[in-house]
Design an enzyme around this catalytic site. Structure first.
Site, PDB file in Angstrom:
ATOM      1  N   THR A   1       0.841  -1.189   0.000  1.00  0.00           N
ATOM      2  CA  THR A   1       0.000   0.000   0.000  1.00  0.00           C
ATOM      3  C   THR A   1       0.882   1.247   0.000  1.00  0.00           C
ATOM      4  O   THR A   1       2.109   1.167  -0.178  1.00  0.00           O
ATOM      5  CB  THR A   1      -1.028  -0.040   1.160  1.00  0.00           C
ATOM      6  OG1 THR A   1      -1.933   1.049   1.000  1.00  0.00           O
ATOM      7  CG2 THR A   1      -0.377   0.031   2.534  1.00  0.00           C
TER       8      THR A   1
ATOM      9  N   LYS B   1       3.463   1.386  -3.762  1.00  0.00           N
ATOM     10  CA  LYS B   1       2.857   0.649  -4.876  1.00  0.00           C
ATOM     11  C   LYS B   1       3.611   0.802  -6.197  1.00  0.00           C
ATOM     12  O   LYS B   1       3.554  -0.078  -7.044  1.00  0.00           O
ATOM     13  CB  LYS B   1       1.401   1.077  -5.086  1.00  0.00           C
ATOM     14  CG  LYS B   1       0.462   0.551  -4.023  1.00  0.00           C
ATOM     15  CD  LYS B   1      -0.978   0.903  -4.367  1.00  0.00           C
ATOM     16  CE  LYS B   1      -1.926   0.406  -3.295  1.00  0.00           C
ATOM     17  NZ  LYS B   1      -3.329   0.583  -3.667  1.00  0.00           N
TER      18      LYS B   1
ATOM     19  N   ASP C   1      -6.476  -4.296  -6.910  1.00  0.00           N
ATOM     20  CA  ASP C   1      -7.466  -3.217  -6.742  1.00  0.00           C
ATOM     21  C   ASP C   1      -8.410  -3.224  -7.941  1.00  0.00           C
ATOM     22  O   ASP C   1      -9.618  -2.986  -7.802  1.00  0.00           O
ATOM     23  CB  ASP C   1      -6.779  -1.849  -6.659  1.00  0.00           C
ATOM     24  CG  ASP C   1      -5.989  -1.676  -5.365  1.00  0.00           C
ATOM     25  OD1 ASP C   1      -6.385  -2.274  -4.345  1.00  0.00           O
ATOM     26  OD2 ASP C   1      -4.986  -0.947  -5.378  1.00  0.00           O
TER      27      ASP C   1
ATOM     28  N   GLY D   1     -11.770  11.013 -10.493  1.00  0.00           N
ATOM     29  CA  GLY D   1     -10.439  10.828  -9.908  1.00  0.00           C
ATOM     30  C   GLY D   1      -9.482  10.218 -10.907  1.00  0.00           C
ATOM     31  O   GLY D   1      -9.850   9.310 -11.666  1.00  0.00           O
ATOM     32  N   ALA D   2      -8.256  10.720 -10.912  1.00  0.00           N
ATOM     33  CA  ALA D   2      -7.237  10.230 -11.847  1.00  0.00           C
ATOM     34  C   ALA D   2      -5.910  10.025 -11.125  1.00  0.00           C
ATOM     35  O   ALA D   2      -4.852  10.091 -11.742  1.00  0.00           O
ATOM     36  CB  ALA D   2      -7.084  11.210 -13.010  1.00  0.00           C
TER      37      ALA D   2
ATOM     38  N   ALA E   1      -5.747   5.398  -7.256  1.00  0.00           N
ATOM     39  CA  ALA E   1      -6.967   4.590  -7.264  1.00  0.00           C
ATOM     40  C   ALA E   1      -7.699   4.758  -8.587  1.00  0.00           C
ATOM     41  O   ALA E   1      -8.270   3.801  -9.131  1.00  0.00           O
ATOM     42  CB  ALA E   1      -7.870   4.993  -6.097  1.00  0.00           C
TER      43      ALA E   1
ATOM     44  N   ARG F   1     -10.577  16.945 -11.095  1.00  0.00           N
ATOM     45  CA  ARG F   1     -10.377  18.366 -10.777  1.00  0.00           C
ATOM     46  C   ARG F   1      -9.267  18.951 -11.657  1.00  0.00           C
ATOM     47  O   ARG F   1      -9.437  19.986 -12.266  1.00  0.00           O
ATOM     48  CB  ARG F   1     -10.030  18.479  -9.284  1.00  0.00           C
ATOM     49  CG  ARG F   1      -9.793  19.871  -8.803  1.00  0.00           C
ATOM     50  CD  ARG F   1      -9.545  19.877  -7.313  1.00  0.00           C
ATOM     51  NE  ARG F   1      -8.348  19.101  -6.948  1.00  0.00           N
ATOM     52  CZ  ARG F   1      -7.915  18.929  -5.712  1.00  0.00           C
ATOM     53  NH1 ARG F   1      -8.586  19.467  -4.704  1.00  0.00           N
ATOM     54  NH2 ARG F   1      -6.832  18.234  -5.464  1.00  0.00           N
TER      55      ARG F   1
ATOM     56  N   TYR G   1     -13.955   4.049   2.206  1.00  0.00           N
ATOM     57  CA  TYR G   1     -14.664   3.117   3.095  1.00  0.00           C
ATOM     58  C   TYR G   1     -14.715   3.615   4.536  1.00  0.00           C
ATOM     59  O   TYR G   1     -15.160   2.898   5.432  1.00  0.00           O
ATOM     60  CB  TYR G   1     -14.056   1.705   3.020  1.00  0.00           C
ATOM     61  CG  TYR G   1     -12.581   1.643   3.344  1.00  0.00           C
ATOM     62  CD1 TYR G   1     -12.141   1.626   4.656  1.00  0.00           C
ATOM     63  CD2 TYR G   1     -11.639   1.629   2.327  1.00  0.00           C
ATOM     64  CE1 TYR G   1     -10.791   1.587   4.952  1.00  0.00           C
ATOM     65  CE2 TYR G   1     -10.288   1.582   2.614  1.00  0.00           C
ATOM     66  CZ  TYR G   1      -9.870   1.563   3.934  1.00  0.00           C
ATOM     67  OH  TYR G   1      -8.534   1.535   4.223  1.00  0.00           O
TER      68      TYR G   1
HETATM   69  P1  ATR Z   1      -5.029   8.004  -4.590  1.00  0.00           P
HETATM   70  O1  ATR Z   1      -3.792   7.185  -4.768  1.00  0.00           O
HETATM   71  O2  ATR Z   1      -5.790   7.680  -3.340  1.00  0.00           O
HETATM   72  O3  ATR Z   1      -5.903   8.024  -5.793  1.00  0.00           O
HETATM   73  P2  ATR Z   1      -3.915  10.558  -5.310  1.00  0.00           P
HETATM   74  O4  ATR Z   1      -3.062   9.884  -6.304  1.00  0.00           O
HETATM   75  O5  ATR Z   1      -3.336  11.648  -4.468  1.00  0.00           O
HETATM   76  O6  ATR Z   1      -4.509   9.499  -4.290  1.00  0.00           O
HETATM   77  O7  ATR Z   1      -5.221  11.109  -6.060  1.00  0.00           O
HETATM   78  C1  ATR Z   1      -6.210  11.788  -5.406  1.00  0.00           C
HETATM   79  C2  ATR Z   1      -7.382  12.048  -6.362  1.00  0.00           C
HETATM   80  O8  ATR Z   1      -8.396  12.716  -5.632  1.00  0.00           O
HETATM   81  C3  ATR Z   1      -7.028  12.938  -7.524  1.00  0.00           C
HETATM   82  O9  ATR Z   1      -7.839  12.593  -8.636  1.00  0.00           O
HETATM   83  C4  ATR Z   1      -7.392  14.321  -6.973  1.00  0.00           C
HETATM   84  O10 ATR Z   1      -7.662  15.300  -7.953  1.00  0.00           O
HETATM   85  P3  ATR Z   1      -6.434  16.175  -8.574  1.00  0.00           P
HETATM   86  O11 ATR Z   1      -5.782  15.281  -9.568  1.00  0.00           O
HETATM   87  O12 ATR Z   1      -7.093  17.335  -9.177  1.00  0.00           O
HETATM   88  O13 ATR Z   1      -5.550  16.515  -7.407  1.00  0.00           O
HETATM   89  C5  ATR Z   1      -8.665  13.986  -6.246  1.00  0.00           C
HETATM   90  N1  ATR Z   1      -9.010  14.949  -5.208  1.00  0.00           N
HETATM   91  C6  ATR Z   1      -8.431  15.106  -4.000  1.00  0.00           C
HETATM   92  N2  ATR Z   1      -9.030  16.087  -3.308  1.00  0.00           N
HETATM   93  C7  ATR Z   1     -10.030  16.587  -4.104  1.00  0.00           C
HETATM   94  C8  ATR Z   1     -11.021  17.609  -3.953  1.00  0.00           C
HETATM   95  N3  ATR Z   1     -11.116  18.308  -2.840  1.00  0.00           N
HETATM   96  N4  ATR Z   1     -11.874  17.794  -4.978  1.00  0.00           N
HETATM   97  C9  ATR Z   1     -11.796  17.075  -6.110  1.00  0.00           C
HETATM   98  N5  ATR Z   1     -10.887  16.098  -6.317  1.00  0.00           N
HETATM   99  C10 ATR Z   1     -10.012  15.848  -5.325  1.00  0.00           C
END
Ligand code: ATR
Length: 272
Positions: free
Chosen positions: A61, A65, A100, A123-124, A127, A147, A217
């Site tokens: 984790t 990863k 995952d 989200g990109a 995950a 975003r 979760y």
């Molecule tokens: P993880 O490995 O858990 O996916 P990450 O790689 O940091 O964590 O990605 C977080 C995701 O949540 C991203 O898609 C992020 O959007 P950005 O690419 O614009 O940063 C999104 N995210 C986090 N906080 C957010 C918020 N307040 N509103 C919208 N999207 C958010």
């Protein structure tokens, strides 16, 4: 006794040990599941050490990863996603998987949701990558809304360039409402909803023809899932994805069908 474990930093509050140990107990497997917390940046070295110590399998984790890719041979899906969460030491070099992605698919399957038609993936990040390749590999058309739109556009291009059946587009998060009108599936792969009672999409975008999975979760019932249920959508909470990524890892390691009910009971007992 076989030793399995989780590599992460921090790993203190992990739900994987009770979930996997419930599985071993149910199938009378002589094994234990422990947590390892190597220093940040030492993920690959930790995997090499684990191989030397005859560890049978590791989950991986945050923040390791990607790092562990240097110490394993990833299968095709893990290579596409660019992240490994499960390592099997039965091979040399060890094989890296991304369960995952399988966990997401099996969570929907458990709820009778067909993965056909259109998906909106919010989200990109890490995950989001696993979810994008998982949904596209099922043959879905995936609209990735993020975003930071550039990350969604880049991820969508990677999905289209990979040899999966489905397709993908990158969109600004502000377009989620319009995109959801035609969608069959919605996945939240952001952390929105974890800390505060917030949803990544407006409530009026949700409708009764949607199946909504929230990868968050904690809390188990996020605002997104509450609003989705109120709109008549099928809801799949994040513990199902957590469960099935664990079940898929368990099956890789033991060669047995995962005892889903026992693992689910243990997981949910520790979530409450
Ligand atoms: P993880 O490995 O858990 O996916 P990450 O790689 O940091 O964590 O990605 C977080 C995701 O949540 C991203 O898609 C992020 O959007 P950005 O690419 O614009 O940063 C999104 N995210 C986090 N906080 C957010 C918020 N307040 N509103 C919208 N999207 C958010």
């Amino acid at each position: 006794m076989d030793v399995y474990g989780l590599l992460g930093n921090p790993v203190g509050h992990s739900l994987s040990p009770p979930m996997h140990e419930a599985g071993y107990e149910q199938l009378d497997i002589d094994a234990s599941y422990v947590t390892f917390e190597p220093p940040v940046g030492k993920g690959a070295a930790a995997v090499e050490s684990a191989a030397m110590l005859d560890v049978s399998g590791l989950n991986v984790t945050i923040p390791f990863k990607q790092d562990v890719l240097d110490a394993v041979e990833p299968d095709r899906q893990a290579a596409r996603i660019g992240a490994v969460n499960t390592i099997d030491f039965a091979t040399d070099p060890p094989t890296g998987y991304n369960t995952d992605a399988a966990g997401l698919v099996r969570a929907f399957e458990h709820h009778g949701v067909p993965l056909t038609g259109r998906a909106v993936l919010v989200g990109a990040g890490g995950a989001g990558r696993a979810a994008a390749f998982a949904l596209a590999a099922e043959g879905m058309a995936v609209d990735i809304a993020n975003r930071t739109v550039g990350k969604a556009v880049d991820l969508a291009a990677e999905v289209r360039e990979s040899a999966v059946d489905g397709t993908a587009s990158g969109q600004p998060l502000s377009d989620a409402l319009a995109l959801l009108a035609d969608a069959d599936v919605l996945v939240n792969a952001t952390s929105v909803g974890m800390e505060e009672d917030r949803s990544p999409v407006p409530a009026d975008a949700l409708h009764g023809d949607l199946a909504v999975l929230d990868a968050v979760y904690s809390p188990i019932e996020t605002r997104l899932l509450r609003e989705a249920a109120a709109a008549g959508a099928t809801t799949v909470d994040g513990a199902w994805m957590l469960l099935y990524q664990g079940v898929a890892a368990f099956e890789r390691w033991t060669g047995e069908d995962g005892p889903v009910e026992a693992m689910n009971d243990a997981l949910r007992a520790h979530l409450e």
